[in-house]
Write a protein that holds these residues in place. Structure first.
Motif, short mmCIF file in Angstrom:
data_model
loop_
_atom_site.label_atom_id
_atom_site.label_comp_id
_atom_site.label_asym_id
_atom_site.label_seq_id
_atom_site.Cartn_x
_atom_site.Cartn_y
_atom_site.Cartn_z
N LEU A 72 0.83 -1.21 0.00
CA LEU A 72 0.00 0.00 0.00
C LEU A 72 0.87 1.26 0.00
O LEU A 72 0.58 2.23 -0.72
CB LEU A 72 -0.94 -0.01 1.20
CG LEU A 72 -2.08 -1.03 1.15
CD1 LEU A 72 -2.81 -1.07 2.48
CD2 LEU A 72 -3.03 -0.72 0.01
N ILE A 73 1.91 1.24 0.78
CA ILE A 73 2.83 2.39 0.84
C ILE A 73 3.52 2.56 -0.51
O ILE A 73 3.63 3.68 -1.03
CB ILE A 73 3.85 2.22 1.97
CG1 ILE A 73 3.14 2.27 3.32
CG2 ILE A 73 4.95 3.26 1.89
CD1 ILE A 73 3.99 1.83 4.50
N GLU A 74 3.97 1.47 -1.10
CA GLU A 74 4.65 1.54 -2.39
C GLU A 74 3.72 2.09 -3.47
O GLU A 74 4.13 2.89 -4.32
CB GLU A 74 5.19 0.17 -2.78
CG GLU A 74 6.35 -0.26 -1.89
CD GLU A 74 6.64 -1.75 -1.94
OE1 GLU A 74 6.01 -2.49 -2.72
OE2 GLU A 74 7.51 -2.19 -1.15
N LYS A 75 2.44 1.69 -3.43
CA LYS A 75 1.47 2.20 -4.39
C LYS A 75 1.31 3.71 -4.23
O LYS A 75 1.28 4.45 -5.21
CB LYS A 75 0.12 1.50 -4.22
CG LYS A 75 -0.89 1.92 -5.23
CD LYS A 75 -2.19 1.16 -5.09
CE LYS A 75 -3.15 1.64 -6.17
NZ LYS A 75 -4.49 1.24 -5.96
N ALA A 76 1.22 4.18 -3.00
CA ALA A 76 1.11 5.62 -2.74
C ALA A 76 2.36 6.37 -3.21
O ALA A 76 2.27 7.48 -3.73
CB ALA A 76 0.86 5.88 -1.26
N ALA A 77 3.52 5.75 -3.05
CA ALA A 77 4.78 6.39 -3.46
C ALA A 77 4.88 6.51 -4.97
O ALA A 77 5.64 7.34 -5.47
CB ALA A 77 5.96 5.61 -2.91
N LEU A 78 4.12 5.72 -5.71
CA LEU A 78 4.10 5.81 -7.17
C LEU A 78 3.27 6.99 -7.69
O LEU A 78 3.38 7.37 -8.85
CB LEU A 78 3.55 4.51 -7.78
CG LEU A 78 4.48 3.33 -7.77
CD1 LEU A 78 3.73 2.05 -8.11
CD2 LEU A 78 5.63 3.56 -8.75
N GLU A 79 2.45 7.55 -6.83
CA GLU A 79 1.59 8.66 -7.24
C GLU A 79 2.44 9.86 -7.67
O GLU A 79 3.49 10.12 -7.07
CB GLU A 79 0.66 9.07 -6.10
CG GLU A 79 -0.37 8.03 -5.75
CD GLU A 79 -1.36 7.77 -6.87
OE1 GLU A 79 -1.79 8.73 -7.54
OE2 GLU A 79 -1.70 6.59 -7.09
N PRO A 80 1.99 10.60 -8.68
CA PRO A 80 2.77 11.76 -9.15
C PRO A 80 3.05 12.81 -8.08
O PRO A 80 4.07 13.48 -8.12
CB PRO A 80 1.89 12.36 -10.26
CG PRO A 80 1.00 11.25 -10.69
CD PRO A 80 0.81 10.36 -9.49
N ALA A 81 2.19 12.94 -7.11
CA ALA A 81 2.37 13.97 -6.08
C ALA A 81 3.16 13.47 -4.87
O ALA A 81 3.22 14.17 -3.85
CB ALA A 81 1.01 14.48 -5.63
N SER A 82 3.79 12.31 -4.95
CA SER A 82 4.48 11.76 -3.77
C SER A 82 5.62 12.66 -3.30
O SER A 82 5.78 12.86 -2.09
CB SER A 82 4.97 10.34 -4.03
OG SER A 82 5.92 10.32 -5.07
N MET A 83 6.40 13.21 -4.20
CA MET A 83 7.50 14.07 -3.78
C MET A 83 6.97 15.39 -3.21
O MET A 83 7.53 15.92 -2.26
CB MET A 83 8.47 14.33 -4.93
CG MET A 83 9.28 13.11 -5.33
SD MET A 83 10.25 12.39 -3.98
CE MET A 83 11.43 13.69 -3.67
N GLU A 84 5.90 15.88 -3.76
CA GLU A 84 5.26 17.08 -3.21
C GLU A 84 4.77 16.81 -1.79
O GLU A 84 4.89 17.65 -0.90
CB GLU A 84 4.11 17.50 -4.10
CG GLU A 84 3.50 18.83 -3.75
CD GLU A 84 2.44 19.24 -4.75
OE1 GLU A 84 1.45 19.85 -4.30
OE2 GLU A 84 2.59 18.97 -5.95
#
Length: 165
Positions: free
Chosen positions: A141-153
């Motif tokens: 689940l965390i890895e999926k969220a980290a793939l989101e375009p806004a993860s670095m933001e």
């Protein structure tokens, strides 16, 4: 760091990422998210450039010893026009990045510091990395969220303000 003709004095930093990686979050999920998002979005020093945090120097003191603060932008924000910078400032800033011979070695050193903080992270001894089904589901689940375009933001939103470095 450059002072633009407009008078804007810019600071660039990867330190907030290192600080976040070294911080003792209240839960392992957040540090794991930070590591995965950084690994996915910043696989090399070249990609780090766009994610560098942009700060401004305060008028008191002489940079680099003058206090700086987080502008709320990263380099990609500047180049994509998502900032309050004029086109002249953007072009001047880009020319500085391309021409300053100290920038590339500094960028590589920042990338190496981020990698060292990841490798030294307490997360590697965390129950989140256990070999059981619950930990595996959490990690996915965390890895999926980290793939989101806004993860670095999202990671940059964790940077304490008003200080940059």
């Amino acid at each position: 760091m450059p002072m633009l003709k407009s008078g804007r004095h810019v600071a660039l930093s990867a330190s907030p990422y290192v600080d976040l990686l070294k911080s003792q979050y209240s839960d392992d999920n957040r540090i794991y998210f930070t590591i995965v998002a950084i690994r996915l979005n910043i696989p090399s020093s070249e990609q780090l450039r766009d994610h560098l945090v942009v700060g401004y120097f305060r008028p008191e003191g002489e940079p680099p010893n003058a206090p700086s603060y987080y502008s709320g932008y990263c380099v990609a924000d500047i180049f994509s026009g998502r900032s309050d910078w004029s086109q002249d400032e953007i072009e001047e800033f880009g020319a500085w990045i391309e021409s300053d011979e100290r920038f590339e070695p500094w960028l590589v050193a920042q990338f190496d510091e981020i990698n060292a903080a990841i490798q030294e992270s307490f997360i590697w001894n965390s129950p989140l990395l256990a070999d059981d089904d619950v930990a595996l589901v959490k990690r996915r689940l965390i890895e999926k969220a980290a793939l989101e375009p806004a993860s670095m933001e999202q990671i940059r939103s964790l940077i304490p303000r008003p200080n940059l470095c």
